[in-house]
Write a protein that holds these residues in place. Structure first.
Motif, PDB file in Angstrom:
ATOM      1  N   ASP A  94       0.852  -1.184   0.000  1.00 55.25           N
ATOM      2  CA  ASP A  94       0.000   0.000   0.000  1.00 55.25           C
ATOM      3  C   ASP A  94       0.892   1.240   0.000  1.00 55.25           C
ATOM      4  O   ASP A  94       2.117   1.138  -0.018  1.00 55.25           O
ATOM      5  CB  ASP A  94      -0.963  -0.004   1.184  1.00 55.25           C
ATOM      6  CG  ASP A  94      -0.268   0.050   2.529  1.00 55.25           C
ATOM      7  OD1 ASP A  94       0.974   0.127   2.573  1.00 55.25           O
ATOM      8  OD2 ASP A  94      -0.980   0.024   3.555  1.00 55.25           O
ATOM      9  N   LYS A  95       0.293   2.434   0.032  1.00 58.27           N
ATOM     10  CA  LYS A  95       1.087   3.658  -0.118  1.00 58.27           C
ATOM     11  C   LYS A  95       2.082   3.848   1.025  1.00 58.27           C
ATOM     12  O   LYS A  95       3.180   4.358   0.827  1.00 58.27           O
ATOM     13  CB  LYS A  95       0.187   4.878  -0.258  1.00 58.27           C
ATOM     14  CG  LYS A  95      -0.673   5.178   0.944  1.00 58.27           C
ATOM     15  CD  LYS A  95      -1.530   6.397   0.684  1.00 58.27           C
ATOM     16  CE  LYS A  95      -2.388   6.703   1.901  1.00 58.27           C
ATOM     17  NZ  LYS A  95      -3.206   7.893   1.687  1.00 58.27           N
ATOM     18  N   TYR A  96       1.740   3.407   2.229  1.00 62.94           N
ATOM     19  CA  TYR A  96       2.653   3.551   3.364  1.00 62.94           C
ATOM     20  C   TYR A  96       3.819   2.564   3.258  1.00 62.94           C
ATOM     21  O   TYR A  96       4.950   2.902   3.563  1.00 62.94           O
ATOM     22  CB  TYR A  96       1.903   3.345   4.689  1.00 62.94           C
ATOM     23  CG  TYR A  96       0.747   4.298   4.836  1.00 62.94           C
ATOM     24  CD1 TYR A  96       0.961   5.660   5.022  1.00 62.94           C
ATOM     25  CD2 TYR A  96      -0.558   3.839   4.740  1.00 62.94           C
ATOM     26  CE1 TYR A  96      -0.091   6.546   5.136  1.00 62.94           C
ATOM     27  CE2 TYR A  96      -1.626   4.720   4.848  1.00 62.94           C
ATOM     28  CZ  TYR A  96      -1.390   6.071   5.044  1.00 62.94           C
ATOM     29  OH  TYR A  96      -2.436   6.938   5.146  1.00 62.94           O
ATOM     30  N   ALA A  97       3.522   1.372   2.800  1.00 65.59           N
ATOM     31  CA  ALA A  97       4.579   0.369   2.619  1.00 65.59           C
ATOM     32  C   ALA A  97       5.527   0.785   1.499  1.00 65.59           C
ATOM     33  O   ALA A  97       6.731   0.528   1.574  1.00 65.59           O
ATOM     34  CB  ALA A  97       3.974  -0.993   2.326  1.00 65.59           C
ATOM     35  N   LEU A  99       6.331   3.898   0.718  1.00 65.62           N
ATOM     36  CA  LEU A  99       7.208   4.915   1.302  1.00 65.62           C
ATOM     37  C   LEU A  99       8.282   4.279   2.181  1.00 65.62           C
ATOM     38  O   LEU A  99       9.453   4.667   2.128  1.00 65.62           O
ATOM     39  CB  LEU A  99       6.390   5.921   2.121  1.00 65.62           C
ATOM     40  CG  LEU A  99       5.464   6.827   1.322  1.00 65.62           C
ATOM     41  CD1 LEU A  99       4.581   7.654   2.257  1.00 65.62           C
ATOM     42  CD2 LEU A  99       6.258   7.721   0.403  1.00 65.62           C
ATOM     43  N   TYR A 100       7.884   3.306   2.991  1.00 67.55           N
ATOM     44  CA  TYR A 100       8.844   2.620   3.853  1.00 67.55           C
ATOM     45  C   TYR A 100       9.897   1.885   3.017  1.00 67.55           C
ATOM     46  O   TYR A 100      11.085   1.915   3.329  1.00 67.55           O
ATOM     47  CB  TYR A 100       8.128   1.646   4.788  1.00 67.55           C
ATOM     48  CG  TYR A 100       9.083   0.861   5.639  1.00 67.55           C
ATOM     49  CD1 TYR A 100       9.692   1.438   6.742  1.00 67.55           C
ATOM     50  CD2 TYR A 100       9.403  -0.461   5.326  1.00 67.55           C
ATOM     51  CE1 TYR A 100      10.591   0.732   7.520  1.00 67.55           C
ATOM     52  CE2 TYR A 100      10.301  -1.172   6.093  1.00 67.55           C
ATOM     53  CZ  TYR A 100      10.883  -0.577   7.191  1.00 67.55           C
ATOM     54  OH  TYR A 100      11.777  -1.279   7.946  1.00 67.55           O
ATOM     55  N   GLU A 102      10.942   2.630   0.032  1.00 71.20           N
ATOM     56  CA  GLU A 102      11.865   3.609  -0.556  1.00 71.20           C
ATOM     57  C   GLU A 102      12.901   4.062   0.465  1.00 71.20           C
ATOM     58  O   GLU A 102      14.082   4.183   0.141  1.00 71.20           O
ATOM     59  CB  GLU A 102      11.089   4.802  -1.093  1.00 71.20           C
ATOM     60  CG  GLU A 102      10.311   4.497  -2.348  1.00 71.20           C
ATOM     61  CD  GLU A 102       9.421   5.650  -2.788  1.00 71.20           C
ATOM     62  OE1 GLU A 102       9.492   6.751  -2.185  1.00 71.20           O
ATOM     63  OE2 GLU A 102       8.644   5.439  -3.729  1.00 71.20           O
ATOM     64  N   LYS A 103      12.460   4.308   1.701  1.00 72.63           N
ATOM     65  CA  LYS A 103      13.402   4.696   2.762  1.00 72.63           C
ATOM     66  C   LYS A 103      14.420   3.585   3.006  1.00 72.63           C
ATOM     67  O   LYS A 103      15.609   3.840   3.165  1.00 72.63           O
ATOM     68  CB  LYS A 103      12.657   4.996   4.063  1.00 72.63           C
ATOM     69  CG  LYS A 103      11.937   6.300   4.075  1.00 72.63           C
ATOM     70  CD  LYS A 103      11.266   6.509   5.425  1.00 72.63           C
ATOM     71  CE  LYS A 103      10.407   7.733   5.446  1.00 72.63           C
ATOM     72  NZ  LYS A 103       9.703   7.881   6.742  1.00 72.63           N
TER      73      LYS A 103
END
Length: 114
Positions: A94-97, A99-100, A102-103
């Protein structure tokens, strides 16, 4: 296109060359079906929490990719048919995963540069 992450465990009796060939085979399977591979990590030989097929260790590999949903069935069929694969799991991010992930990729890339 959705973003996915797949982790699979290969049998520990493989040589490094055989392990790399198997990972390359699955990467080629993805790219042939139009997927875009974003990241690949080989975590190496790890001890498992419990024995699977009388094996207590395995080579862990992670592949992050963007693909259409129908590609996942093809990939998982390939995992099931390959006797070198002990376990696998594919997850839609999902969108939060995303972002994680990418970090984590950026952090991992900085470690390799140092």
């Amino acid at each position: 296109m959705n973003q996915y992450e797949t982790v699979f465990i290969l049998t520990p009796v493989l040589s490094d060359e055989q392990m790399k060939e198997t990972v390359a085979k699955f990467k080629n399977l993805l790219t042939d079906k139009g997927a875009e591979i974003l990241n690949e990590e080989t975590w190496g030989l790890k001890k498992m929490a419990y024995p699977i097929q009388k094996k207590s260790t395995g080579f862990y590999c992670l592949i992050e990719f963007k693909a259409e949903p129908n590609v996942i069935n093809t990939l998982e069929t390939g995992f099931r048919r390959d006797e070198k694969v002990i376990r696998f799991m594919t997850v839609k991010l999902d969108k939060y995963a995303v972002l994680y992930a990418e970090k984590r990729r950026n952090k991992y890339a900085k470690k390799e540069e140092a």
